[in-house]
Scaffold this active site. Sequence first.
Site, PDB file in Angstrom:
ATOM      1  CE  LYS A   1     -21.248 -17.880 -36.466  1.00  0.00           C
ATOM      2  NZ  LYS A   1     -20.982 -19.260 -36.100  1.00  0.00           N
TER       3      LYS A   1
ATOM      4  CE1 TYR B   1     -17.387 -18.476 -27.338  1.00  0.00           C
ATOM      5  CE2 TYR B   1     -18.207 -18.383 -29.596  1.00  0.00           C
ATOM      6  CZ  TYR B   1     -17.435 -18.998 -28.621  1.00  0.00           C
ATOM      7  OH  TYR B   1     -16.716 -20.119 -28.935  1.00  0.00           O
TER       8      TYR B   1
ATOM      9  CG  ASP C   1     -17.519 -10.889 -33.213  1.00  0.00           C
ATOM     10  OD1 ASP C   1     -17.829 -11.271 -34.365  1.00  0.00           O
ATOM     11  OD2 ASP C   1     -17.265 -11.680 -32.291  1.00  0.00           O
TER      12      ASP C   1
END
Length: 447
Positions: free
Chosen positions: A285, A162, A257
């Site tokens: 994050k 994802y 990622d």
Amino acid sequence: MDIQNIQDNTNSNSPLGARGHQNSKTAFKQACEVIPGGVNSPVRAFKSVGGQPVLIKKASGSRITDIDDNEYIDFIGSWGPMILGHAYPPIVEAIQQAAVLGTSYGAPTLLETEMAELIVSMMPSVEMVRMVNSGTEATMSAIRLARGVTGRSKILKFAGCYHGHGDSFLIKAGSGALTLGLPDSPGVTESTARDTLTANYNDLESVEKLFAQYANEIAAVIVEPVAANMGVVLPKNGFLEGLRKLTEDNGALLIFDEVITGFRLAPGGAQEYFGVMPDITTMGKIIGGGLPVGAYGGKKEIMLQLAPAGPIYQAGTLSGNPLAMAAGIVMLKTLKENSDIYSKLARHAEMLENGLKEGLDKAGIKGVVNRVGSLLTLFFTENDSVESFEDVMTSDKDRYAKFFRLSLEAGIYMAPSQFEAVFISNAHTDEDILATIAAAQEAMKQL
């Protein structure tokens, strides 16, 4: 303190003394009237685990508290960024001090440069960095950059990984898309889908076949170096190294990622942990200390292609927001200067891993616990190992749903999906982990 003492010492305010959720039920019903599905991110809706979500009103350290005053030991940590725990005092203080000076300027600040210098000093492959506002924005920008630099159109990704909700990524996607059974979202055009190639994680042969077919069309391979959005799936020996060689041999770029793994597995992320250097790295994050933020970076010759230095356009009014920069600087400095944090995180994660495995054995239930550093996932599967998207999909989602609900009622807040990760924070204590093991093992007995 051992497990028995923890169980004996619980009371109505303790994490193992769960109570009702009427306020959350009422509030969620109200939210559904004005917010699609009642949530602003699909995985929060508890759809795959049944029931309704609890609404959170505050958090501190390793604990969160809902609007019914139920307290939980939290293993989501805002999906990873709370690596130092909730409401970490130095981060709170930094945000407060920054807010007094103004919440946004739309102009350059010294904080942005300090943050960029910190990232460059910590991430081995990153020489320059561009701040954005989310992990999704970082990955979307990274593939535009890769296409612009190479002059090619196709992106190769992996089933179950994802990379945010950008159109190019919602093809056999992980995280919320996988949880809700929506791997191919309506609204993604056929032309976008044609430019997205999907290989199998941990299967270099599937990547080689796509390069053989589209060798001069693939701009980049984007991968979670540790897949963490179909549950935690570790790269096999040689997989990341193989991707590095394939991209180099075929004139494509390699994008890591590291929105989840960045600064969590090591100060320099998964690329430091595994010793494989990508061309472009995406982050999010953690670098905002819990505030909305993202970034992407890489080699200077690549990053200098971005406007205003180069022709590839990407912009963001709130990029480099001073509150997020102030929080992130404290976060990254703390992680950089206190390497013992990583050994503590790994120790607690290993404690939990062993406790979950012991619980499976005691209950006579088949399952697999995958862990790397402070990330782990319990898969309820008949398989002996989970190394691929196909392995992940053998998991018993109904059994996980029951396990989740039993754990929640015992005051343990884990991901409301079989296909997500448990995040250990520096605020978790031995007592937290032992209490969680006790609750998990009790839940397993009832499965």
